[in-house]
Design a protein around this motif. Structure first.
Motif, short mmCIF file in Angstrom:
data_model
loop_
_atom_site.label_atom_id
_atom_site.label_comp_id
_atom_site.label_asym_id
_atom_site.label_seq_id
_atom_site.Cartn_x
_atom_site.Cartn_y
_atom_site.Cartn_z
N ASP A 126 0.82 -1.27 0.24
CA ASP A 126 -0.20 0.13 0.06
C ASP A 126 1.06 1.19 -0.03
OD1 ASP A 126 -2.02 1.58 0.36
OD2 ASP A 126 -2.79 1.52 2.21
N GLY A 127 2.13 1.60 -0.48
CA GLY A 127 3.17 2.12 -1.20
C GLY A 127 2.80 3.44 -1.50
N PRO A 128 3.74 4.40 -1.56
CA PRO A 128 3.17 5.25 -2.43
C PRO A 128 2.39 5.40 -4.30
CG PRO A 128 6.07 5.32 -1.69
CD PRO A 128 4.58 4.02 -1.38
N ASP A 129 3.22 3.87 -4.35
CA ASP A 129 2.58 4.04 -6.51
C ASP A 129 1.75 2.28 -6.03
OD1 ASP A 129 1.23 3.15 -8.35
OD2 ASP A 129 4.07 2.95 -9.51
N SER A 174 -11.16 -11.97 1.01
CA SER A 174 -10.68 -11.03 1.83
C SER A 174 -9.39 -10.32 0.54
CB SER A 174 -10.35 -10.93 3.37
OG SER A 174 -9.80 -12.09 3.70
N THR A 175 -8.76 -11.22 1.04
CA THR A 175 -7.41 -10.27 0.18
C THR A 175 -8.25 -9.76 -1.40
OG1 THR A 175 -5.61 -12.39 0.55
CG2 THR A 175 -4.64 -10.47 -1.01
N LEU A 176 -8.24 -10.21 -2.06
CA LEU A 176 -8.95 -9.32 -3.14
C LEU A 176 -9.66 -8.14 -3.56
CD1 LEU A 176 -9.35 -9.65 -6.46
CD2 LEU A 176 -11.60 -10.92 -5.73
N ARG A 177 -10.28 -8.30 -1.94
CA ARG A 177 -11.00 -7.12 -1.32
C ARG A 177 -10.66 -6.41 -0.89
NH1 ARG A 177 -16.92 -7.14 -0.71
NH2 ARG A 177 -16.16 -4.29 -0.66
N TYR A 178 -9.31 -5.97 -0.44
CA TYR A 178 -8.13 -5.55 -0.03
C TYR A 178 -7.99 -4.90 -0.77
CZ TYR A 178 -3.42 -3.74 1.71
OH TYR A 178 -2.20 -2.90 2.26
N HIS A 179 -6.75 -5.60 -2.06
CA HIS A 179 -6.07 -4.72 -3.19
C HIS A 179 -7.42 -4.01 -3.78
CE1 HIS A 179 -2.67 -7.00 -2.60
NE2 HIS A 179 -2.83 -7.31 -2.43
N LEU A 180 -9.01 -4.64 -3.82
CA LEU A 180 -9.85 -3.28 -4.26
C LEU A 180 -9.84 -2.61 -3.78
CD1 LEU A 180 -12.16 -6.02 -5.93
CD2 LEU A 180 -10.03 -5.21 -7.94
N ASP A 181 -9.81 -2.25 -2.79
CA ASP A 181 -10.24 -1.02 -1.79
C ASP A 181 -8.74 -0.33 -2.07
OD1 ASP A 181 -12.32 -2.34 -1.70
OD2 ASP A 181 -11.55 -2.97 0.85
N VAL A 182 -7.83 -0.66 -1.69
CA VAL A 182 -6.14 0.04 -2.51
C VAL A 182 -6.76 1.21 -3.40
CG1 VAL A 182 -4.17 0.24 -2.57
CG2 VAL A 182 -4.75 -1.18 -0.64
N LEU A 183 -7.08 0.18 -5.03
CA LEU A 183 -7.64 0.90 -6.68
C LEU A 183 -8.16 1.79 -5.34
CD1 LEU A 183 -6.80 -1.55 -8.28
CD2 LEU A 183 -5.09 -0.40 -8.68
N ARG A 210 -9.11 3.26 -3.48
CA ARG A 210 -9.04 4.56 -2.43
C ARG A 210 -7.78 5.75 -3.29
NH1 ARG A 210 -8.06 1.17 1.74
NH2 ARG A 210 -5.81 1.08 1.43
N ARG A 211 -7.05 5.17 -4.10
CA ARG A 211 -5.87 5.79 -4.60
C ARG A 211 -7.04 6.16 -6.07
NH1 ARG A 211 -1.13 5.20 -3.42
NH2 ARG A 211 -0.99 4.27 -1.43
N GLY A 212 -8.34 6.36 -6.44
CA GLY A 212 -8.64 6.99 -7.52
C GLY A 212 -8.78 6.31 -8.88
N LEU A 213 -7.68 4.45 -8.91
CA LEU A 213 -7.89 4.29 -10.41
C LEU A 213 -8.89 3.56 -10.46
CD1 LEU A 213 -4.09 3.10 -9.19
CD2 LEU A 213 -4.91 4.93 -10.18
#
Length: 239
Positions: free
Chosen positions: A85-88, A122-131, A133-136
């Motif tokens: 969940d770093g800068p990029d 839960s892992t899939l949802r975590y990464h989708l949530d990150v995307l 939150r970053r507006g991607l």
């Protein structure tokens, strides 16, 4: 002024707990021979351990080491998620693949992503949530399912409808025959009138179609913006 993120602070706290737990495990291991002699003495005199003795007796080193292993696992998990969940956010391989799939398909159900990627929900949802939150990417609930699409994309309801064989066939038939009755549609798609009526209600709710009652007959037709979107999809699909 330097400040620690909440996740970094959490990792530090867990790390300190691991160190303290390791010291405790070492102390318990050195105390075990004494505990074993005390136990042998009890059995030699025929005395049984009392409940109080059982509570006062220290945990075994095996239990403490098991706790230490669990703590290590927690640190590794948190460290991995902190890194991913770093800068990029697209530096993470899995997240980059998810992002590309969502954009290439112009929208996809999370259930379809789960079939593509052999990972826990839960892992899939975590990464989708990150995307998100970053507006991607953006998410929405369409036809009762979670749908992910590129930010700002239009026609998600139509695209979602077309991913389902039965609903997509009904939409195509409406476009061909509109305005069309339930009976005509049922005959065209070879489904029961009750099944067609059910899907028509969902399509109307999502704004894909419009319905109008004429005497005793309910006629369905595509919403004007949906008709334009469908024509655009058909044009882009032509070689």
């Amino acid at each position: 002024m330097f400040t620690l993120s909440t996740r970094t602070l959490l990792i530090l706290i867990v790390g300190i707990a691991l160190v303290l737990n390791s010291f405790a495990a070492a102390g318990i291991a050195s105390a075990e021979p004494t505990a074993e002699r005390d136990t042998h003495a009890h059995h030699s005199t025929g005395a049984l351990d009392s409940p109080a003795d059982s509570f006062d007796r220290p945990f075994s080193s095996g239990a403490s080491l098991s706790l230490a292993n669990s703590t290590v696992t927690s640190i590794v998990f948190l460290a991995d998620h902190s890194r991913s969940d770093g800068p990029d956010p697209l530096e993470h391989d899995l997240r980059k693949e998810l992002h590309d799939d969502i954009h290439q398909t112009s929208g996809i159900y999370v259930s379809d992503l789960r079939e593509t990627y052999d990972i826990h929900r839960s892992t899939l949802r975590y990464h989708l949530d990150v995307l998100e939150r970053r507006g991607l990417v953006s998410s929405d609930t369409i036809f009762g399912q979670l749908w992910y699409a590129p930010v700002g994309s239009d026609g998600n309801e139509l695209r979602a409808a077309l991913t389902n064989d039965t609903i997509g066939e009904i939409v195509d038939s409406i476009a061909l025959l509109e305005p069309v009755s339930v009976t005509e549609l049922a005959s065209e798609v070879e489904r029961s009138p009750s099944t067609v009526s059910y899907h028509l209600e969902r399509l109307e709710y999502e704004g894909v179609i419009e319905q109008e009652r004429r005497s005793t007959t309910v006629l369905s037709q595509l919403a004007s913006d949906v008709r334009t979107e469908l024509e655009s999809l058909e044009d882009s699909a032509d070689p």
